[in-house]
Design an enzyme around this catalytic site. Structure first.
Site, short mmCIF file in Angstrom:
data_model
loop_
_atom_site.label_atom_id
_atom_site.label_comp_id
_atom_site.label_asym_id
_atom_site.label_seq_id
_atom_site.Cartn_x
_atom_site.Cartn_y
_atom_site.Cartn_z
N HIS A 104 24.79 13.80 23.21
CA HIS A 104 24.23 12.68 23.99
C HIS A 104 25.20 11.51 24.10
CE1 HIS A 104 20.16 13.76 24.92
NE2 HIS A 104 19.76 13.89 23.68
N ASN A 135 21.11 6.72 19.56
CA ASN A 135 21.63 5.37 19.78
C ASN A 135 23.15 5.38 19.70
OD1 ASN A 135 18.82 4.42 19.32
ND2 ASN A 135 19.31 5.06 17.24
N ARG A 168 1.47 11.02 21.77
CA ARG A 168 1.66 12.39 22.20
C ARG A 168 1.38 13.38 21.09
NH1 ARG A 168 6.58 15.02 22.49
NH2 ARG A 168 7.99 14.53 20.81
N ALA A 179 15.57 12.85 15.64
CA ALA A 179 16.73 11.97 15.57
C ALA A 179 16.84 11.23 16.89
CB ALA A 179 17.99 12.78 15.32
N MET A 180 17.65 10.16 16.90
CA MET A 180 17.80 9.37 18.12
C MET A 180 19.26 9.00 18.32
SD MET A 180 16.56 7.91 20.74
CE MET A 180 17.69 7.11 21.85
N HIS A 237 23.37 18.02 18.70
CA HIS A 237 22.55 17.55 19.83
C HIS A 237 22.76 16.05 20.06
CE1 HIS A 237 18.65 17.55 22.21
NE2 HIS A 237 18.80 16.27 21.94
N GLU A 238 22.65 15.28 18.99
CA GLU A 238 22.77 13.82 19.15
C GLU A 238 24.17 13.41 19.56
OE1 GLU A 238 20.02 12.35 19.29
OE2 GLU A 238 18.91 14.04 18.45
N GLU A 281 18.20 15.77 28.05
CA GLU A 281 17.74 16.59 26.94
C GLU A 281 18.15 18.05 27.09
OE1 GLU A 281 17.14 15.32 24.40
OE2 GLU A 281 16.49 13.31 24.92
N GLU A 334 13.84 4.35 22.42
CA GLU A 334 13.54 5.29 23.48
C GLU A 334 12.08 5.74 23.35
OE1 GLU A 334 15.64 9.09 23.62
OE2 GLU A 334 15.47 9.11 25.78
ZN LIG Z 1 17.99 14.54 22.77
#
Ligand SMILES: [Zn+2]
Ligand SMILES: *[C@@H]1O[C@H](CO)[C@@H](O)[C@H](O)[C@H]1NC(C)=O
Ligand SMILES: *[C@@H]1O[C@H](CO)[C@@H](O)[C@H](O)[C@H]1NC(C)=O
Ligand SMILES: *[C@@H]1O[C@H](CO)[C@@H](O)[C@H](O)[C@H]1NC(C)=O
Ligand SMILES: *[C@@H]1O[C@H](CO)[C@@H](O)[C@H](O)[C@H]1NC(C)=O
Ligand SMILES: *[C@@H]1O[C@H](CO)[C@@H](O)[C@H](O)[C@H]1NC(C)=O
Length: 932
Positions: free
Chosen positions: A348, A312, A862, A309-310, A344-345, A367, A154
Site C-alpha cells: 500500500h 498509514n 460492520r 493492520a493499517m 500487504h501493508e 485492496e 481509514e
Molecule cells: Zn489493505
C-alpha cells in the site's frame, strides 16, 4: 451486459460529484499544521487540546468553507481566516448527518488566492477503535495498567481526530506537533524534527486553561514536531503516543530506516517483523521500480485494533497477532499470517499511498492490488511457501462462493452514503480485486503488467486515479507488445469484470468426433436466478489437454463478451476421444466450468488413477471446487462430485485436500444438527483417515521437524477434521495432551502440546473437559504475553458445551473492561454461533441483546453484519428464517450500516433451506454408499 454496466457506473459517479454528502470543492487544503496537547491520564479523563492551521487554496469564489468535524468541541470564537484581505467569521454550523462543519464569512474568498484557516478544538479521548483513541494493556513487570493513544482514520474517521477535508481526493502535506507527558514517546508518519519544552499551542491555549484540565505542571510536558510530510490523503495520517520500545532493523536490509515498536514485554517477539519488513520493502522498490519516498518506516503493534493492520504512510499500525511472532508460542500459520499482512501493508505504501483512489467506489484498486502484491513479496521473502499459488487459490475460492449470490456487488461499487463505505471493505474488494489483478498479470504477462504499473505510479504520483486511468496505462503498454486480441482493450475486458456483479459459468460440450467443443457462458448463481438480465464477460481461457499435460502450457484464447451470452462459441483442441480436457488451468480467472458427462468421467478417471498428478495441483483444486459447487446448485449430480472427491484418500498436497474439505464443510454445516451427521462423519473418516496418520496424527515429533508449510498445514487440517469426525484415538490423544498441560507445573512456561496443534487440542480439551478445564484455559489466556497464544485460547473457550458458561462468555463480549477485548468480541460471538451447542444460546443473545451489542460495537458496525451473516448461515429451516425476518423488521435501526450483509445473509439462508429440501436425502444416501 457490459454496456449497461458501464453506463450505470458512469451515471452514478457523475451524481456522486454533486451529491450532498460530498464537500463542495470550492476550497481545497494544501497544508495542515496540526498541533495537540494530550494528557494520557484516566484521572483527568484523557483530555486534550488542539489547533489546526489549514492552508487553503480557493478554486471557486465562495463565502463559506465546508469541512468535516466529529466528536470533539470546536472553539467557535477562536476560528479565524487570514489572507490578503481580512474576513470575519459570521457563524458556524455543524450538521451531524454527514459530519459537515460550515464556516460562514462576511465576504467572498478570492479565486486562486491562499488563506490560512485556524480552528481550535478540545475534548476527551475515549477507549475505542477509530479516530484518536485510547488503548490499554498491563505491564507484566509492574502489573500496572498502562495507556496509549493510537489512531485509525481509514475510512472516514480522520474527522474524529481534527477538522479536515476528509475525502481521499484532498491530498495535502502535514506538519504535526504533539505535546505529551515526558514519560511517553510520540511517533507519527514522518521522523521527529525537533523536541521542545515550549508549548507549541501557546498562541491558542494558555497553559492556565490547559492545566485546569490536566492538573499537571507545564514542566512535565514535551512538544515533538515531526517533519513535513509528502502530500497524502487524510485517512493516512497517523500518530501513536505510548511507553513502547522499538528495535531497529539491520541496516543492510534496506536503505530506509526501519523500526518495529511494541509494548516492552513483547519486544522479544519483534525479530521476525524486523527482518521481513525491510526485505519486503526493498523488494517492492525493485518490483515497482519506484523508491520508497519517506526516510523511515515504523511498524507498531497496538493492543486494541479493529482491523488487521493499517497502512498509514511511514507508520503502519497492526493488531499484535499480525505483527508479533514468538518462536515458542506462535504457530507456523501465525508466522505465515504475519508475513502476509506486513507485505500487504507495505504494498500500500505505493498502491494506495502514492497513488490513491479518487473515491471509495474504487477501494478495490487499493485492496485488490495490495492483496495480490502481498503474495509477490512473500514469495520472495519466503520462497519455500508457494505463497503465490496458495493465496491465489484461497482468494479465488472465496470469491466463487460469495460472488455467486444475487445480492453480491460489483468490485467497483457506487457508494451513495458515506456510512456504507465500511461495508465494502469486504471479500469482494480484497479477494475478487486481487483475483482480477492476478488475472491481468496472467493474460498480459508480468513484464507488461509491471511496466504499465510503473507508468501509472509515476504519472499519478501524489495524486488520485480511477480504474479507467489504470486501464489506460495497461492498454498502452499491451498495444506496444500486441498481446491482446485485435480491437480489444484492457478496459473492454476489465469492465466486464469490475462493473458487473458476479462471474460466469462456462458450459463445455465436446464433440468427440472432431476434437472440437462449444462453450456457452452465463452468470453463475447459487440460487436459481430471479434476474433475467443476460450478461457476459471477456473470459481468458487457459485450456489444458491431456496430451499436453507434461509439456508446455498451451496459449491463451479468449471467449468473447457477446453482449448477451447465449451464443455458442466453437474451439478446437488437442485431446482424443479418450483424453480429458481441463479448463481454467492455473485458475487464471474467477469462473466455474461444467463439462459434458463424458469429460467429467475422463477427468474423474484421471484423478483416480495412480498418476493423478498429471492433472496439475491448481487443476485439481478447480475441479474439486467446481464439482461440489455445481452439485450444490443441481448443475451436476452428487454421484460425480463424490466419486471425484474419493481420490482425496491419496492426495498428498495441501491445496486440493483443503479445497475438498472446505467443500464438504458446506455440507457439514447444514447436516451438523441433523440425524444424518453420523453418515457424514463416517464418509469423511474414510476419506482422511489414512492421510491423518501419514501426516503425523497428534504426534509432536513429526511437526517439530517439519520445515515446509505444506506438511504443517496437512497435519493441522487433517487433525482438526479427524477429531471432529471422531477418527478413533484423535480426541483421546488430544485430551491426554490437554490433561498433561493441566498437570504441568508452571503451565504458562511449559506447554507440552505441539505448537501447531494447539488450537485443535485446546478445543477438544475445553469441549470435552469440565468447568475446571475451562477455568484453566481462561487463566492461561489472561496471563499470556503472546497475542497469538491468547487468541488461540480465546477461541478455544467457545468450544465448551456448558450453556451457562457460554451465556457468561457472551455477556463479556459486550461488557467494557471485561475479559474479552473490544477487538475480539465479534470473533468470539461468531465462534459461539458456529458451535453446535452454542448456536442456540448465541441466537437468543443476538435477538434479545441487539441494542447492547450495537452500543458495544459503536464505530465498527460492520461487525454486526458479519455476525448476522454467520448466524443466518446456520439456518436450515424456513421457520428460522421467518423468525429472523420479523425480528429484523422490528430492529431495523441496528442494522442500518449492515444492509448489504443482511441481504447476503438472507440469501445464504435461503440457499441452505433449498438445499435441504432438494438434496439432503440423495446426498446422505450417496455418503452412505461411498463410505461402505
Ligand atoms: Zn489493505
Ligand atoms: C443536515 O444535512 C442533511 C442532508 O443535507 C439534511 O437533510 C438535514 O436537514 C441537515 N440537518 C440540519 C440540522 O441542518
Ligand atoms: C499557495 O500556496 C502554495 C503552497 O505553499 C504556493 O505554491 C502557491 O504559490 C500559493 N498561491 C498563492 C496565490 O499565493
Ligand atoms: C469524561 O469524558 C467523557 C467523554 O467526553 C464525558 O462524557 C464525561 O462527562 C467526562 N467525565 C468527567 C468526569 O469529566
Ligand atoms: C525503471 O525505471 C527507469 C525510469 O526511472 C527506467 O529507465 C528503467 O528501465 C526501469 N527499469 C525496469 C527494470 O523497468
Ligand atoms: C474493430 O476494428 C475495425 C477496423 O479497425 C472496426 O471497423 C470495428 O468496428 C472494430 N470492432 C470493434 C468491436 O470495436
Amino acid at each position: 451486459m457490459r454496456w449497461l454496466g458501464t453506463l450505470a457506473a458512469a451515471t452514478v459517479l457523475q451524481l456522486a460529484w454533486c451529491a450532498e454528502y460530498l464537500l463542495p470543492g470550492s476550497v481545497v487544503p494544501l497544508h495542515y499544521d496540526l498541533k495537540y496537547a494530550f494528557d494520557i491520564d484516566p484521572n483527568t479523563n484523557f483530555s486534550f487540546y488542539g489547533v489546526v492551521n489549514i492552508l487553503l487554496n480557493v478554486k471557486k469564489q465562495t463565502s463559506k468553507i465546508v469541512l468535516h468535524a466529529k466528536d470533539f468541541t470546536v472553539s467557535e470564537d477562536g476560528i479565524s481566516i487570514m489572507g490578503s484581505q481580512l474576513y470575519k467569521v459570521v457563524g458556524t454550523k455543524i450538521n451531524d448527518t454527514y459530519n459537515l462543519m460550515t464556516i460562514n464569512l462576511d465576504g467572498q474568498l478570492v479565486e486562486a488566492e491562499n488563506y490560512t484557516l485556524t480552528i481550535p478544538f478540545y475534548g476527551h479521548l475515549k477507549p475505542g477503535l477509530d479516530g484518536v483513541y485510547i488503548s490499554t494493556y498491563v505491564n507484566k513487570q509492574t502489573s500496572e495498567k498502562e495507556y496509549l493513544i493510537a489512531t485509525q482514520f481509514e475510512a472516514i474517521s480522520a474527522r474524529k481526530g481534527f477538522p479536515c477535508f476528509d475525502e481521499p481526493m484532498y491530498k495535502a502535506t502535514y506538519t504535526i506537533t504533539i505535546g505529551h507527558h515526558k514519560d511517553f514517546t510520540a511517533i507519527s508518519n514522518m521522523p521527529l524534527e525537533r523536541a521542545s519544552e515550549e508549548s507549541a499551542i501557546a498562541d491558542t491555549w494558555s497553559w492556565n486553561e490547559i492545566e485546569n484540565a490536566f492538573k499537571k505542571p507545564k514542566s512535565d510536558f514535551m512538544w515533538d514536531t515531526f517533519e513535513k510530510s509528502v502530500p497524502m490523503s487524510t485517512y493516512l495520517v497517523a500518530f501513536v503516543v505510548s511507553k513502547f520500545s522499538y528495535v531497529q532493523s539491520p541496516a543492510e536490509l534496506s536503505t530506509t530506516k526501519f523500526r518495529i515498536w511494541a509494548r516492552n514485554d513483547a519486544m522479544d517477539q519483534t525479530a521476525y517483523a524486523s527482518i521481513t519488513g525491510p526485505k519486503a520493502l526493498s523488494y517492492f522498490e525493485e518490483w515497482f521500480n519506484v523508491s520508497y519516498p519517506l526516510p523511515k518506516q515504523d511498524m507498531i503493534a497496538i493492543p486494541d485494533f479493529a482491523a488487521g493492520a493499517m497502512e498509514n504512510w511511514g507508520l503502519i499500525t497492526y493488531r499484535e497477532t499480525e505483527l508479533l511472532y514468538d518462536e515458542k508460542q506462535s504457530s507456523f500459520l501465525n508466522k505465515e499470517r504475519v508475513a502476509e499482512v506486513i507485505a500487504h501493508e507495505l504494498a500500500h505504501q505505493w498502491f494506495g499511498n502514492i497513488v490513491t483512489m479518487k473515491w471509495w467506489s474504487d477501494l478495490w484498486l487499493n485492496e485488490g492490488f495490495a492483496t495480490f502484491a502481498a503474495s509477490v513479496a512473500v514469495n520472495h521473502v519466503e520462497p519455500t511457501w508457494s505463497a503465490d499459488k496458495s493465496y491465489a487459490a484461497d482468494n479465488m475460492l472465496s470469491v466463487l462462493n460469495l460472488d455467486a449470490l444475487e445480492s453480491s456487488h460489483p468490485v467497483s461499487v457506487p457508494i451513495d452514503d458515506p456510512k456504507r463505505i465500511s461495508e465494502i471493505f469486504d471479500e469482494i474488494s480484497y479477494r475478487k480485486g486481487s483475483t482480477l489483478i492476478r488475472m491481468m498479470t496472467m493474460f498480459l504477462g508480468n513484464e507488461i503488467f509491471r511496466k504499465a504499473i510503473n507508468n501509472y505510479l509515476r504519472k499519478y504520483s501524489y495524486n488520485n486515479a480511477a480504474q479507467d486511468d489504470l486501464w489506460r496505462e495497461l492498454t498502452a503498454v499491451s498495444e506496444q507488445y500486441g498481446v491482446l486480441p485485435r480491437n480489444v482493450s484492457v478496459k473492454d475486458i476489465m469492465d466486464t469484470w469490475t462493473t458487473q456483479t458476479g462471474y460466469p459459468i462456462l458450459t463445455v460440450n465436446r464433440d468427440y468426433e472432431d476434437k472440437s467443443l462449444t462453450i456457452q457462458q452465463r452468470r453463475y448463481f447459487s440460487l436459481s436466478a430471479k434476474s433475467s438480465t443476460r450478461v457476459s464477460w471477456w473470459v481468458p481461457l487457459s485450456v489444458l489437454c491431456e496430451p499436453e499435460a507434461r509439456g508446455k502450457a498451451p496459449a491463451l484464447q479468449w471467449l468473447a463478451d457477446t453482449e448477451g451470452g447465449e451464443t455458442l462459441q466453437r474451439f478446437t483442441h488437442a485431446s482424443d476421444r479418450d483424453q480429458w480436457v481441463l479448463f481454467n488451468h492455473d485458475m487464471i480467472a474467477p469462473y466455474r466450468v461444467n463439462y459434458d458427462p463424458r469429460n467429467w468421467q475422463l477427468l474423474t478417471a484421471a484423478l483416480k488413477s495412480p498418476d493423478y498428478s498429471h492433472v496439475p495441483v491448481m487443476g485439481r483444486v478447480q475441479l474439486l471446487s467446481d464439482a461440489f459447487a455445481l452439485a450444490w446448485t443441481n448443475h451436476l449430480d452428487y454421484n460425480t462430485a463424490l466419486n471425484l472427491a474419493s481420490y482425496l484418500q491419496r492426495e498428498k498436497e495441501y491445496l486440493p485436500l483443503s479445497t475438498g474439505l472446505k467443500a464438504l464443510a458446506k455440507i457439514e454445516n447444514v447436516l451438523k444438527r441433523t440425524p444424518d451427521y453420523g453418515a457424514f462423519q463416517k464418509f469423511v473418516r474414510k476419506l482422511i483417515g489414512e492421510t491423518y496418520e501419514r501426516a503425523g496424527g497428534m504426534a509432536a515429533k513429526k511437526i517439530l521437524n517439519a520445515k515446509d508449510l505444506n506438511s504443517v498445514k496437512m497435519q493441522v487440517t487433517t487433525s482438526a477434521w479427524a477429531c471432529r469426525m471422531k477418527v478413533p484415538g484423535c480426541e483421546e490423544n488430544a485430551m491426554q495432551l490437554f490433561q498433561q498441560w493441566m498437570d504441568t507445573e508452571n503451565p504458562d512456561e511449559n506447554n507440552p502440546i505441539p505448537l501447531d496443534l494447539r488450537r485443535t487440542v485446546y478445543c477438544v480439551g475445553v469441549g470435552r473437559g469440565s468447568v475446571l478445564a475451562w477455568r484453566f484455559a481462561l487463566a492461561r489466556e489472561q496471563r499470556a504475553n503472546v497475542a497469538a497464544a491468547r487468541d488461540a485460547l480465546l477461541q478455544a473457550l467457545t468450544c465448551t458445551r456448558e450453556i451457562w458458561i457460554l451465556a457468561q462468555y457472551l455477556e463479556w463480549t459486550i461488557t467494557e473492561g471485561s475479559e474479552v477485548r473490544r477487538q475480539d468480541a465479534g470473533a468470539v460471538i461468531a465462534n459461539i454461533i458456529r458451535s453446535p451447542v452454542g448456536y442456540y444460546v448465541a441466537k437468543d443473545f443476538v435477538y434479545e441483546r441487539i441494542d447492547d451489542i450495537y452500543n458495544a460495537f459503536k464505530g465498527q458496525a460492520r461487525r454486526i453484519g458479519h455476525i448476522i451473516k454467520i448466524l443466518l448461515d446456520q439456518f436450515t429451516t424456513q421457520s428460522e428464517l421467518d423468525n429472523f425476518l420479523s425480528w429484523r423488521d422490528k430492529n431495523a435501526k441496528y442494522l442500518a450500516e449492515s444492509k448489504l450483509s443482511v441481504e447476503q445473509a438472507i440469501e445464504k439462508a435461503q440457499v441452505n433451506i433449498n438445499w435441504i429440501s432438494k438434496n439432503r436425502r440423495a446426498v446422505v444416501d450417496k455418503l452412505r454408499e461411498f463410505s461402505t
